[in-house]
Scaffold this motif. Sequence first.
Motif, mmCIF file in Angstrom:
data_model
loop_
_atom_site.group_PDB
_atom_site.id
_atom_site.type_symbol
_atom_site.label_atom_id
_atom_site.label_comp_id
_atom_site.label_asym_id
_atom_site.label_seq_id
_atom_site.Cartn_x
_atom_site.Cartn_y
_atom_site.Cartn_z
ATOM 1 N N LEU A 1 12.733 5.724 1.232
ATOM 2 C CA LEU A 1 12.169 4.412 1.542
ATOM 3 C C LEU A 1 11.661 3.724 0.278
ATOM 4 N N PHE A 2 10.967 4.489 -0.595
ATOM 5 C CA PHE A 2 10.438 3.921 -1.831
ATOM 6 C C PHE A 2 11.569 3.400 -2.717
ATOM 7 N N ASP A 3 12.673 4.113 -2.742
ATOM 8 C CA ASP A 3 13.803 3.712 -3.582
ATOM 9 C C ASP A 3 14.420 2.386 -3.142
ATOM 10 N N LYS A 4 14.090 1.941 -1.937
ATOM 11 C CA LYS A 4 14.622 0.668 -1.446
ATOM 12 C C LYS A 4 13.738 -0.521 -1.822
ATOM 13 N N VAL A 5 12.574 -0.246 -2.430
ATOM 14 C CA VAL A 5 11.643 -1.333 -2.786
ATOM 15 C C VAL A 5 12.233 -2.169 -3.909
ATOM 16 N N PRO A 6 12.364 -3.492 -3.715
ATOM 17 C CA PRO A 6 12.838 -4.349 -4.802
ATOM 18 C C PRO A 6 11.734 -4.541 -5.848
ATOM 19 N N LEU A 7 11.993 -4.127 -7.080
ATOM 20 C CA LEU A 7 10.986 -4.208 -8.148
ATOM 21 C C LEU A 7 11.067 -5.582 -8.810
ATOM 22 N N ASP A 8 10.563 -6.613 -8.098
ATOM 23 C CA ASP A 8 10.629 -7.968 -8.646
ATOM 24 C C ASP A 8 9.273 -8.375 -9.210
ATOM 25 N N ASN A 9 9.180 -9.619 -9.662
ATOM 26 C CA ASN A 9 7.968 -10.093 -10.324
ATOM 27 C C ASN A 9 6.935 -10.665 -9.363
ATOM 28 N N THR A 10 6.940 -10.168 -8.127
ATOM 29 C CA THR A 10 5.869 -10.509 -7.180
ATOM 30 C C THR A 10 5.157 -9.255 -6.688
ATOM 31 N N LEU A 11 5.640 -8.083 -7.079
ATOM 32 C CA LEU A 11 5.194 -6.818 -6.488
ATOM 33 C C LEU A 11 3.953 -6.258 -7.177
ATOM 34 N N VAL A 12 2.954 -5.910 -6.359
ATOM 35 C CA VAL A 12 1.765 -5.196 -6.818
ATOM 36 C C VAL A 12 1.559 -4.013 -5.882
ATOM 37 N N PHE A 13 1.448 -2.815 -6.444
ATOM 38 C CA PHE A 13 1.170 -1.643 -5.620
ATOM 39 C C PHE A 13 -0.340 -1.471 -5.448
ATOM 40 N N VAL A 14 -0.762 -1.134 -4.235
ATOM 41 C CA VAL A 14 -2.138 -0.709 -3.964
ATOM 42 C C VAL A 14 -2.066 0.794 -3.751
ATOM 43 N N LEU A 15 -2.569 1.554 -4.718
ATOM 44 C CA LEU A 15 -2.411 3.008 -4.728
ATOM 45 C C LEU A 15 -3.609 3.667 -4.056
ATOM 46 N N SER B 1 0.837 -1.196 0.000
ATOM 47 C CA SER B 1 0.000 0.000 0.000
ATOM 48 C C SER B 1 0.875 1.250 0.000
ATOM 49 N N ILE B 2 0.648 2.134 -0.984
ATOM 50 C CA ILE B 2 1.406 3.384 -1.083
ATOM 51 C C ILE B 2 0.482 4.518 -1.505
ATOM 52 N N SER B 3 0.953 5.723 -1.353
ATOM 53 C CA SER B 3 0.291 6.895 -1.915
ATOM 54 C C SER B 3 1.298 7.624 -2.805
ATOM 55 N N LYS B 4 0.827 8.613 -3.543
ATOM 56 C CA LYS B 4 1.714 9.357 -4.443
ATOM 57 C C LYS B 4 2.880 9.989 -3.683
ATOM 58 N N VAL C 1 -0.653 -2.080 -10.703
ATOM 59 C CA VAL C 1 -1.188 -1.158 -9.691
ATOM 60 C C VAL C 1 -2.689 -1.380 -9.541
ATOM 61 N N ILE C 2 -3.126 -1.535 -8.289
ATOM 62 C CA ILE C 2 -4.548 -1.600 -7.968
ATOM 63 C C ILE C 2 -4.974 -0.229 -7.455
ATOM 64 N N ILE C 3 -6.021 0.316 -8.054
ATOM 65 C CA ILE C 3 -6.552 1.620 -7.637
ATOM 66 C C ILE C 3 -7.468 1.398 -6.441
ATOM 67 N N LYS C 4 -7.139 2.006 -5.322
ATOM 68 C CA LYS C 4 -8.004 1.900 -4.147
ATOM 69 C C LYS C 4 -8.604 3.254 -3.815
ATOM 70 N N ARG C 5 -9.938 3.282 -3.667
ATOM 71 C CA ARG C 5 -10.622 4.500 -3.252
ATOM 72 C C ARG C 5 -11.552 4.169 -2.089
#
Length: 671
Positions: free
Chosen positions: A460-474, A450-453, A501-505
Motif C-alpha cells: 500500500l505504501f509503495d502506491k503513494v504518489p510522492l508529489d509536492n503536496t505530501l506531508v507524512f504524519v509519523l 498518517s502513517i507508522s513505521k 514529516v511531522i512527528i506525532k506523539r
Amino acid sequence: MNNPVITSLPGIYCNSQSTYSRFLTREVKIGEIAMGGTNPIRIQSMTTTDTMDTIGTVEQSIRMVEAGCEYVRITAPSIKEAKNLGVIKKELVRRGYSVPLIADIHFTPNAAEEAARIVEKVRINPGNYADKKKFENFEYTQSEYQAELDRIYQKFTPLVKVCKEYGTAMRIGTNHGSLSDRIMSHYGDTPQGMVESAMEFMRMCEDLNYYNLVISMKSSNPQVMVQAYRLLVETMVREGMNYPLHLGVTEAGDGEDGRIKSAVGIGALLEDGLGDTIRVSLTEEPEAEAPVALALAERYKLRQLSVTNPEPGPSSLATLQQPTDSRHSHSPYEYQKRITTELNTFIGGHQVPRVIIDLSDKNLKDPAILSDVGYIYSPVLDKYNMGEQSTDFVYLADELPSFSFPGNLKQLYNYATWKKLADKSNCHPLFTLPEYVEAGEKDLSLNLVSISKSDIGTELFDKVPLDNTLVFVLTTDEVCGLQDQRGAFFSFLEMGIEAPVIIKRSYALMTDDLVSGVDKFQLYAATDAGGLMLDGFGDGIWLDAPGIPVKTILTTSFGILQATRSRISKTEYISCPSCGRTLFDLQITTQMIRSRTDHLKGLKIGIMGCIVNGPGEMADADYGYVGTGPGKITLYRGKEVVKKNVNTENALDELIGIIKEDGNWVEQELI
C-alpha cells in the motif's frame, strides 16, 4: 566488583538504535553506593549554600537526600572549604545520613588533594585544572603541545595518588564553555575538543593504574552535549574503555524551559542506553532537581522491564547502515537536517518546524479558544493578534467552527469531513494511508497522511504518489517510540524519500508521585520529539495528551523546538543552577532579567553566579551577566568583558544599554 567486558563494536556509540539497550559500563563505587554496571541510574544534585556554612549546608544536603539524591556535590574552591567538608560529613553522620559527598573542584589542585582525603569522590574540570584558560589564541607546535601535557601530568599525578590511597572516585567533567586554550587551539570549540579534553586526563589515570573514574560532557546546548557524549563513547570503546557516564545539561535554566532543555539532552542519551547517573541543573532550590531527575530515570527502569535487550551484532546494528547516496547519509556525531522538499514556502526544506495543536474537543463557537494557541481575539477590533508562539495548524477532526479563523492559521480536518467543506481555503485534509491511496479528490497544496513505521515498505505504501503536496504524519504506539520513529526516518533516508514529516506523539493520562502530570508530559515529550529533532529529523511536531492544558501543549512544543535550536521563538536564558560560589540570588536575578528582556526573540543571555561559571560556561551566549564580587557584576558581549564591577542595582540597566548599542534591542509590544 562487576567490571564487564566491553560489548559495543568499534565505531558505534550505543548497543542499538532500534530498541532500548543499556550500554554496560565499568562499576565504580562512590562510598557505599556503586554506579555503572548493572546498578540503577543514580540521582545527584549540588548544594547552593556557602561551604563554610556548615549547618546550612548539612540541612540543605538532608533536604536533597530526602527528595531523592543519592550523591551530594559541594563546592570546594579553596583548601579551607575542602577541610570543612570533613566537618560537614561528621555532622551529616551524626544526624543519621551517610550520603556520599562529592567535592567540586575547578582551579585548585591543592583543594582537590585535600578533599580527596575526606569525601567519596572529587570532580575536576580538565579545562581549568592545571590547564590554562585565558581565552587566548595560541598555536602550539607538536612539541609544545606535548610539553603542556607533560606539565599537566606532573600537576595531576598527586591527586590521582591520593585518590588511589583513600579509595576516592573521580569525575572528569568536561564543560563545553571552559575548554582550555590548548584544546581550543587544536580542536576548536567542538564536541571533539570536549572529548579529547577528557580523554587526555583519562589516559593519564590509566597510565597511573587508576580506574575509579566517571566521565561527563556537559554543555548548555543539548545538541553539542549529545554529540559529545556519543563521540566520547565511540572513542572510549575504540581505546578499550567503558567508564560510567554522568549526564547533565549545564545551565539549563528554571521552570518549564529548564525541564524541557534538560530532558531533551539527558533523555536523548538515556534513550540510547547511555548514562549511569544524572543531575538536572535547574535555577531553583537543589531539592527541586531530584524529583525531575527521578522521573526521567524511572522511565528507563520500566523500559528495561518491558524490552528484551538485544546482543550487539549485525541484527541490532542494521539500522545504522547508511544509504550509498551521500545526499541522504546521516552521522550521529554532527547535526544534519534531513533534506526535505519545501512545500509552498510553508513546510519542509528551509522552513522552521511547524506546530500542530488538536482543538477538536474544544468549544468551536467561541473565538477566545484560540488564545490558548497564540491568537488573541479582540471583539472591538474584530481581529486577532499573534505572537512568536502561535500554532501553525489546528486539528479540528470532524468539528466545524462557527466563527472565522485568522488567515494565517491553517485548519486540518479528517479527509471525509474536508471533502464536504464548501470553502476549503486554508483548510487541509488528514488522510489515513488507505484513504490517500484511494482518494479521488486531494488538496492542491498540502495533503497530510498518517502513517507508522510498519506501513513503510508495504504494498500500500509503495502506491503513494510522492508529489509536492505530501506531508507524512509519523505516529507510534511502540514502547520504544523514539527508536521506532527514528527507524522510519532511516528508512526514508535509505529510500531517498524527501517528503516532509511531522512527528506525532500521544501520551496517556500523566500521573506520577514524583512530579506533576504536566512535568511528566513535558519530560517525556521533550525526550521523544527533542531527541529526533537533535538529529535533524522532523519538519513539525504534534503533541497530544488528555488532561494537559492546550496552552501547556503549545508552550511545550515551542520549548522543544527552542531547546533543539530548530526554531527560535523567544529569548534563551543560560542560567547556572547556583552553588556555594554564587555571589547573588540566582532565582531572583534570573526572574528580574527575564521580566525586562523576554521579548528579545533569538537572544541568548547568560546569567552566572560567579567567574567559574562565566564567561566560559556561558558557551554561546550573546550577552553575559556574571557575579564578580559582593554587589558587583561584570557584563559580557559574548566572551568579551564590556564593563567590569558594575554595582548590582545598575547592572541590568547597563546590560540593556549594551544590547541597545549593538542594535539588538526592540521595544516590547503591548497587546
